[in-house]
Design a protein around this motif. Sequence first.
Motif, short mmCIF file in Angstrom:
data_model
loop_
_atom_site.label_atom_id
_atom_site.label_comp_id
_atom_site.label_asym_id
_atom_site.label_seq_id
_atom_site.Cartn_x
_atom_site.Cartn_y
_atom_site.Cartn_z
N GLU A 233 0.83 -1.20 0.00
CA GLU A 233 0.00 0.00 0.00
C GLU A 233 0.86 1.25 0.00
OE1 GLU A 233 -3.17 2.41 2.90
OE2 GLU A 233 -2.65 0.32 3.35
N ALA A 234 0.53 2.19 -0.88
CA ALA A 234 1.13 3.52 -0.88
C ALA A 234 0.15 4.45 -1.59
CB ALA A 234 2.48 3.53 -1.60
N THR A 235 0.20 5.73 -1.31
CA THR A 235 -0.73 6.67 -1.93
C THR A 235 -0.23 7.09 -3.30
OG1 THR A 235 0.34 8.62 -1.00
CG2 THR A 235 -1.38 7.56 0.34
N VAL A 236 -1.15 7.67 -4.08
CA VAL A 236 -0.77 8.27 -5.35
C VAL A 236 0.35 9.28 -5.13
CG1 VAL A 236 -1.55 9.86 -7.16
CG2 VAL A 236 -2.95 7.88 -6.55
N ALA A 237 0.21 10.11 -4.11
CA ALA A 237 1.23 11.13 -3.84
C ALA A 237 2.59 10.50 -3.56
CB ALA A 237 0.80 11.99 -2.66
N GLU A 238 2.61 9.38 -2.85
CA GLU A 238 3.88 8.72 -2.54
C GLU A 238 4.50 8.13 -3.80
OE1 GLU A 238 3.05 7.45 2.12
OE2 GLU A 238 2.27 6.19 0.50
N HIS A 239 3.69 7.57 -4.68
CA HIS A 239 4.23 7.06 -5.94
C HIS A 239 4.77 8.20 -6.80
CE1 HIS A 239 3.45 2.73 -6.09
NE2 HIS A 239 2.38 2.96 -5.35
N LYS A 240 4.04 9.29 -6.88
CA LYS A 240 4.49 10.40 -7.73
C LYS A 240 5.77 11.03 -7.19
CE LYS A 240 1.44 13.05 -9.73
NZ LYS A 240 0.30 13.96 -10.00
N ALA A 241 5.93 11.00 -5.87
CA ALA A 241 7.13 11.59 -5.27
C ALA A 241 8.32 10.66 -5.30
CB ALA A 241 6.83 12.00 -3.83
N GLY A 242 8.08 9.32 -5.23
CA GLY A 242 9.22 8.45 -5.01
C GLY A 242 9.26 7.13 -5.73
N ASN A 243 8.30 6.84 -6.62
CA ASN A 243 8.38 5.56 -7.34
C ASN A 243 9.64 5.56 -8.22
OD1 ASN A 243 7.92 3.67 -9.73
ND2 ASN A 243 6.23 3.09 -8.38
N ARG A 244 10.47 4.58 -8.04
CA ARG A 244 11.80 4.60 -8.68
C ARG A 244 11.74 4.51 -10.19
NH1 ARG A 244 15.22 -0.56 -6.89
NH2 ARG A 244 16.59 0.37 -8.46
#
Length: 303
Positions: A233-244
């Motif tokens: 689980e991760a938020t959209v914001a977390e993916h946009k900020a840090g998805n490698r």
Amino acid sequence: MSKLKERVVRHSPSRGTGSPDVWGIYEPDTGSIQYICADPATKKAALIDIAWNFDPQHYRFSTESMDQVLDLVRENGLTVEWVLDTHPHADHVMASAHLKERTGAPNAIGEKVHDIAKLWEEIYNMPGVFDPDRDFDRLLAEGETFRIGELEVRVMLSPGHTLGSITYVCGDAAFTHDTLMQPDVGTSRADFPGGNTAQLWTSIQDILALPPQTRIFVGHDYGTDERDEPEWEATVAEHKAGNRHVKDGTSREEWIKRRDERDATLPLPDRILAALQINLRGGRLPPAEDDGRVYLKLPVNRF
């Protein structure tokens, strides 16, 4: 001991009106995440991408994953309203047909399973053997909606990993299957028959256009060199900020090149040739032959 070898369960609680309760159940043999999505008000629930355990060495099946999920359903006072899959899986056998029998709930998948079935009928040289209209109660189209209790679920077509994968968006929860991995891992492969890297990029961008606090629930996790506990689980914001692979600022061309190069190094999953001919029957085995036994067909020198 690494938790990647354990059956980990986590509850992601509702955040308020219109937000579902979500339980994630990690299946260690395949790194798959199975989900229960429930309406807190009515206790109605959907089961998403549940596995029918398959031992590829001995070609034997067992039910411990679906048993575990149904135990959680009972423990939390839930009633199963839907049995859902996001696509015909390559790495695990779906429990759809068994769960339909055990719960009485209808089963559903994306309508483009028709196209996937035609593709694999040719690979197996078994024309006409797969009939999604027979094996699924509902075939869901892009933009279609249905309800889990009082919660509305919207279907997003998310091709790329397969040509017919779908995402289920229920309030602030999105079940995105094999598109995204956790931010510290990146994205999923697109090299199976019918897969398409450019389409997967578009599908991921559509998912990342959801509201920033949307909880993204991914289909798989295998840990990393730094992390030996499964996450999903991760938020959209977390993916946009840090998805490698696809964080903000990543170019389409850069990602497609990276994804294609990575996919070229990946082996074929050890369950795929067994799983697809079962999953395209809704999780049913082929009919028994005249000796009373069931047999699967495997293409030689095809992959």
